[in-house]
Design an enzyme around this catalytic site. Structure first.
Site, mmCIF file in Angstrom:
data_model
loop_
_atom_site.group_PDB
_atom_site.id
_atom_site.type_symbol
_atom_site.label_atom_id
_atom_site.label_comp_id
_atom_site.label_asym_id
_atom_site.label_seq_id
_atom_site.Cartn_x
_atom_site.Cartn_y
_atom_site.Cartn_z
ATOM 1 N N SER A 226 0.811 -1.224 0.000
ATOM 2 C CA SER A 226 0.000 0.000 0.000
ATOM 3 C C SER A 226 0.838 1.265 0.000
ATOM 4 O O SER A 226 0.488 2.247 -0.662
ATOM 5 C CB SER A 226 -0.945 -0.005 1.203
ATOM 6 O OG SER A 226 -1.787 -1.132 1.180
ATOM 7 N N HIS A 283 1.015 4.615 4.619
ATOM 8 C CA HIS A 283 0.310 5.341 3.565
ATOM 9 C C HIS A 283 0.798 6.792 3.484
ATOM 10 O O HIS A 283 1.070 7.303 2.390
ATOM 11 C CB HIS A 283 -1.195 5.333 3.821
ATOM 12 C CG HIS A 283 -1.804 3.972 3.760
ATOM 13 N ND1 HIS A 283 -3.128 3.733 4.068
ATOM 14 C CD2 HIS A 283 -1.285 2.759 3.427
ATOM 15 C CE1 HIS A 283 -3.395 2.449 3.934
ATOM 16 N NE2 HIS A 283 -2.281 1.841 3.553
#
Length: 320
Positions: A226, A283
């Site tokens: 991610s 992230h």
């Protein structure tokens, strides 16, 4: 005496059963253990850790910087040699044994080099995903493919970015990467894309580890691509702010710059709230890497490229 022997035999049998049970752990149990580690805030004190907080952060930072430098060095040399030899990236020209094979070859050859590299990344992620399903590999997978600052294993920073346990997780990440590769191909040559993807993943892992350490959550474990995916999206949205994206399950397109702001706000909010359901620090690390590359990358990469090519030419002339 007989009682003592019976007691010893009972203890040995129980240890043997325990050992066999450990080796026979199913994937479902592995996922439950992963969720337990990921969602539970550890309160282990520093004296139970192999390294101090400062050592953990410094070791990870040095690895991140060295890995990033190595990635871009290889990328610069590979790009220089490809241009010098006037050859495009090729993964082989195989005989066309059938109509299906011909269509597959035509499809592959019509892809951009960046999209081909993205396909290879998807393939590697898939291999690691299936490796989690092999019981004999569980010790190796837990040791190297889960990111845990307490382990002190720096290679986890990169290996964990190719690691997924859940089917939805890998599908979402890999579909996002492959769909973004067309935009990325307009920004970076294939060698720089690979360097960018790998180094952004390591940087995101470093940010994840950093926040785990400062929050005394050293044994928390995480994995997934991610961070690198968010970094690719960040760069794409900054270069092409008005491009449109579909995000499941939203049924309409969202402008890239709007989606990027929403994503950063979402992760920042949940990081401040202390949410442990997702690795929000990773992230945000990916988003930060994308912004840094967009803001400072062109000048840094050009200067670095000039330096590396000069050194490479000197090395080649010395060998010749």
């Amino acid at each position: 005496m007989n009682l003592g022997r019976s007691l010893i035999r009972t203890v040995l049998n129980s240890k043997l059963v325990h050992k066999l049970d450990g080796h026979a752990t199913t994937l479902k149990t592995c996922e439950k253990n992963y969720q337990k580690f990921f969602n539970t805030r550890s309160t282990i004190s520093n004296n139970t850790l192999k390294y101090s907080n400062n050592s953990l952060i410094v070791k990870s930072a040095i690895y991140t910087i060295a890995f990033t430098g190595a990635c871009y060095s290889v990328a610069v040399i590979a790009n220089y040699e490809r241009i010098r030899m006037k050859k495009s990236i090729s993964f082989g020209d195989y005989p066309k044994f059938s109509e299906l094979r011909r269509k597959i070859n035509n499809y592959w050859n019509n892809l951009s080099d960046v999209k081909k590299a993205a396909a290879v990344i998807v393939f590697v992620n898939s291999l690691v995903f299936f490796a989690w399903r092999i019981p004999s590999l569980q010790n190796t997978m837990h040791k190297y493919f889960l990111l845990s600052p307490a382990s002190g294993i720096n290679s986890q920073l990169i290996f964990s970015t190719f690691s997924h346990l859940q089917l939805f997780h890998i599908l979402f990440n890999m579909v996002a990467l492959y769909s973004m590769s067309d935009l990325i191909s307009k920004i970076l040559p294939v060698e720089q894309f690979v360097a960018y993807y790998l180094s952004s993943g390591v940087f995101a892992s470093f940010m994840s580890s950093f926040f785990k350490v400062i929050r005394s959550n050293h044994h928390s474990k995480s994995l997934g691509a991610s961070g690198a995916i968010v970094s690719c999206f960040a760069l794409s949205s900054l270069v092409f702010p008005h491009s449109k994206f579909y995000v499941f399950p939203i049924p309409f397109e969202i402008e890239a710059q709007t989606l990027f702001k929403l994503l950063v706000s979402f992760d920042l909010l949940f990081l401040i709230m202390g949410s442990r359901k997702m690795d929000h620090a990773a992230h945000l690390g990916g988003a930060l890497y994308g912004w840094l590359f967009f803001t400072f990358g062109p000048n840094l990469v050009n200067n670095f490229q000039t330096y590396i090519i000069k050194k490479w030419k000197n090395l080649r002339s010395t060998k010749n």
